[in-house]
Structures are given as C-alpha cells and as structure tokens.
Design a protein around this motif. Sequence first.
Motif, mmCIF file in Angstrom:
data_model
loop_
_atom_site.group_PDB
_atom_site.id
_atom_site.type_symbol
_atom_site.label_atom_id
_atom_site.label_comp_id
_atom_site.label_asym_id
_atom_site.label_seq_id
_atom_site.Cartn_x
_atom_site.Cartn_y
_atom_site.Cartn_z
ATOM 1 N N VAL A 78 0.857 -1.189 0.000
ATOM 2 C CA VAL A 78 0.000 0.000 0.000
ATOM 3 C C VAL A 78 0.893 1.239 0.000
ATOM 4 O O VAL A 78 1.817 1.339 0.815
ATOM 5 N N HIS A 79 0.638 2.165 -0.917
ATOM 6 C CA HIS A 79 1.424 3.405 -1.000
ATOM 7 C C HIS A 79 0.515 4.626 -0.928
ATOM 8 O O HIS A 79 -0.569 4.621 -1.509
ATOM 9 N N VAL A 80 0.975 5.641 -0.216
ATOM 10 C CA VAL A 80 0.310 6.945 -0.243
ATOM 11 C C VAL A 80 1.357 7.951 -0.727
ATOM 12 O O VAL A 80 2.401 8.109 -0.083
ATOM 13 N N ALA A 81 1.076 8.574 -1.862
ATOM 14 C CA ALA A 81 2.004 9.524 -2.486
ATOM 15 C C ALA A 81 3.429 8.959 -2.525
ATOM 16 O O ALA A 81 4.386 9.640 -2.148
ATOM 17 N N GLY A 82 3.554 7.721 -2.936
ATOM 18 C CA GLY A 82 4.865 7.108 -3.111
ATOM 19 C C GLY A 82 5.483 6.534 -1.839
ATOM 20 O O GLY A 82 6.470 5.811 -1.910
ATOM 21 N N THR A 83 4.925 6.836 -0.664
ATOM 22 C CA THR A 83 5.458 6.286 0.588
ATOM 23 C C THR A 83 4.821 4.928 0.859
ATOM 24 O O THR A 83 3.599 4.789 0.779
ATOM 25 N N ASP A 84 5.658 3.928 1.167
ATOM 26 C CA ASP A 84 5.139 2.597 1.479
ATOM 27 C C ASP A 84 4.557 2.617 2.898
ATOM 28 O O ASP A 84 5.288 2.796 3.874
ATOM 29 N N VAL A 85 3.242 2.464 2.994
ATOM 30 C CA VAL A 85 2.577 2.530 4.307
ATOM 31 C C VAL A 85 1.991 1.167 4.702
ATOM 32 O O VAL A 85 1.154 1.074 5.596
ATOM 33 N N THR A 86 2.449 0.112 4.024
ATOM 34 C CA THR A 86 1.889 -1.241 4.243
ATOM 35 C C THR A 86 1.876 -1.609 5.725
ATOM 36 O O THR A 86 0.890 -2.155 6.220
ATOM 37 N N ASP A 87 2.979 -1.309 6.432
ATOM 38 C CA ASP A 87 3.045 -1.666 7.856
ATOM 39 C C ASP A 87 2.446 -0.572 8.741
ATOM 40 O O ASP A 87 1.753 -0.870 9.707
ATOM 41 N N SER A 88 2.705 0.690 8.389
ATOM 42 C CA SER A 88 2.268 1.753 9.312
ATOM 43 C C SER A 88 0.748 1.877 9.405
ATOM 44 O O SER A 88 0.232 2.357 10.418
ATOM 45 N N ILE A 89 0.003 1.424 8.376
ATOM 46 C CA ILE A 89 -1.469 1.523 8.471
ATOM 47 C C ILE A 89 -2.050 0.527 9.483
ATOM 48 O O ILE A 89 -3.236 0.592 9.791
ATOM 49 N N ARG A 90 -1.213 -0.368 10.005
ATOM 50 C CA ARG A 90 -1.690 -1.328 11.028
ATOM 51 C C ARG A 90 -1.418 -0.820 12.441
ATOM 52 O O ARG A 90 -1.752 -1.493 13.416
ATOM 53 N N GLU A 91 -0.749 0.339 12.564
ATOM 54 C CA GLU A 91 -0.419 0.855 13.901
ATOM 55 C C GLU A 91 -1.694 1.205 14.664
ATOM 56 O O GLU A 91 -2.682 1.636 14.054
ATOM 57 N N PRO A 92 -1.670 1.043 16.011
ATOM 58 C CA PRO A 92 -2.861 1.330 16.813
ATOM 59 C C PRO A 92 -3.413 2.740 16.613
ATOM 60 O O PRO A 92 -4.629 2.941 16.636
ATOM 61 N N SER A 95 -5.570 2.506 13.589
ATOM 62 C CA SER A 95 -6.790 1.731 13.897
ATOM 63 C C SER A 95 -7.768 2.576 14.701
ATOM 64 O O SER A 95 -8.981 2.499 14.506
ATOM 65 N N ALA A 96 -7.227 3.408 15.592
ATOM 66 C CA ALA A 96 -8.098 4.226 16.448
ATOM 67 C C ALA A 96 -8.755 5.363 15.666
ATOM 68 O O ALA A 96 -9.810 5.858 16.055
ATOM 69 N N ALA A 97 -8.145 5.786 14.560
ATOM 70 C CA ALA A 97 -8.680 6.929 13.798
ATOM 71 C C ALA A 97 -9.568 6.503 12.633
ATOM 72 O O ALA A 97 -10.353 7.305 12.113
ATOM 73 N N VAL A 98 -9.464 5.221 12.219
ATOM 74 C CA VAL A 98 -10.060 4.839 10.931
ATOM 75 C C VAL A 98 -11.591 4.888 10.924
ATOM 76 O O VAL A 98 -12.195 5.296 9.921
ATOM 77 N N SER A 99 -12.256 4.529 12.025
ATOM 78 C CA SER A 99 -13.734 4.511 12.004
ATOM 79 C C SER A 99 -14.305 5.901 11.761
ATOM 80 O O SER A 99 -15.308 6.053 11.052
#
Length: 222
Positions: A78-92, A95-99
């Motif tokens: 998963v990339h956002v503006a070229g940054t690989d966020v594959t792992d960071s999108i699983r950070e708590p 998860s707390a902000a996504v809903s």
Amino acid sequence: MTNTVVAVDGPAGSGKSSVSKAAAKRLGFAFLDTGAAYRALAWHVLDSNADPEQATEVISSLAGFDYAIGTDPDGYAVHVAGTDVTDSIREPRVSAAVSAVARVPEVRNHLTALFRSIIRDSDKAGIIVEGRDITTVVAPDATARILLTASEEARMSRRSAELVTESASDVAIALQKRDRADSRVVDFMTAADGVVTVDSTHLNFDETVDAVLDVIRTSQET
Ligand code: CDP
C-alpha cells in the motif's frame, strides 16, 4: 475484464483478509483489501495533521489522497504519495482513527468508486474483494457473496495473537470500540439477502479457506 467477483464482508478478527488472500492464491485470482484504503486515508489524515474527528478536515484531505494498492495476493503493498505505508497503516493510532474517517459519506462514495474501478480493471480470471460493505454496496451483483463471522471471543484472541506488541486486553478494548463505531455505519454482522454466512468460530485457518472456496465453486456452478 474480470469474470468472477467474490465479495467477502465481516468484522475485525474474523479472518477476512488472510482467508481471502489465501483463497485468491489458490484460485489464481486478484485480491483487494478495501480496509487498507480506509486505513491509508486515516494515515494520510494524521500525516497531514488534520483531525480525523472533523468531517470537513477529512474531506479536505481526500483531495490530496494519492493512493495505490496492488491486487496480487503474493506481493501486496500500500502506497500513499509514493510512501510505502503497508506496515504503518496497522499501527494502533491508525486503527483508532479509521472509524471516524470511514463514517464520512464523501469518503465512502470516493472509495467505493475507486474499488469499482480496480475491480473493473483487474485482468485476472477473478478477484476477491474484502471489507465491510462489499456484499451490499461495492459489489452487490458479485458472483459469490460471503459473510465471514466468528464469535467475539474467537475474534479477540486471533487479533491479539497477531498484535504481539500490545496486551490482549488493550487489543480487545480497541477492537470492541471499533466494531461498535463501524456497525453504526454499515451492518456487517448480519447477512443480507443472498449472502452466505461462513462461521469460522470452530474452524481452523485451512478449514475456513476450504469453506470459502466451496461457496465460490457452488456460486460458479449456478
Ligand atoms: O482487518 P480489520 O477488520 O481490523 O479492519 P480492516 O478491514 O483493515 O478495516 C479497517 C477499517 O476500515 C474498519 O474498521 C472500517 O472502519 C473501515 N472499512 C469500512 O468502513 N468499509 C470497508 N469496506 C472496509 C473497511
């Protein structure tokens, strides 16, 4: 042009992502994790120092949301503006902000259109798309529509086994909070008409993949 579309919905910890990915590998299908897009947008909102609780700030962030996701179940990133966020999108913190981000109607419309274009452009024989509203909103005409459930206890213990850096009780509290917030927006706990429920509470991983593959095969025969 993809022939077979498989829609899989379910709550957190039901095994949707891992089971869908394994089923896609077995069938040579593409795989789309729609939760990753909601998580990536939440990451982008936090990264822009916007407030995820403020719908207007979330909608402003949508304009600069440059999102890319692979659909290969073997090498998905998963990339956002070229940054690989594959792992960071699983950070708590994500998860707390996504809903809060996912309940904004403009966000849902934008991402639903994106998912439909990814489904349309996939060149594999089929695609498995998993999330919360795939059977009902994103692809209600899918070839196979599955609701993957599991008891709350089973879901909590699976998720805390995955997130080894956090305590089991922290994981359980965060998950319950997210499920409650999410279910106010989309009903992913009851199967809509024509959706087949697969309850994985008493199934191991391979048995769950087999149960999902059975539903897909049956739907392809009819
Ligand atoms: O894997 P897990 O069930 O923890 O969550 P996810 O599939 O990564 O989804 C993360 C979040 O995105 C959910 O908690 C929902 O807020 C949102 N989501 C949604 O609203 N609609 C979808 N189709 C998929 C995810």
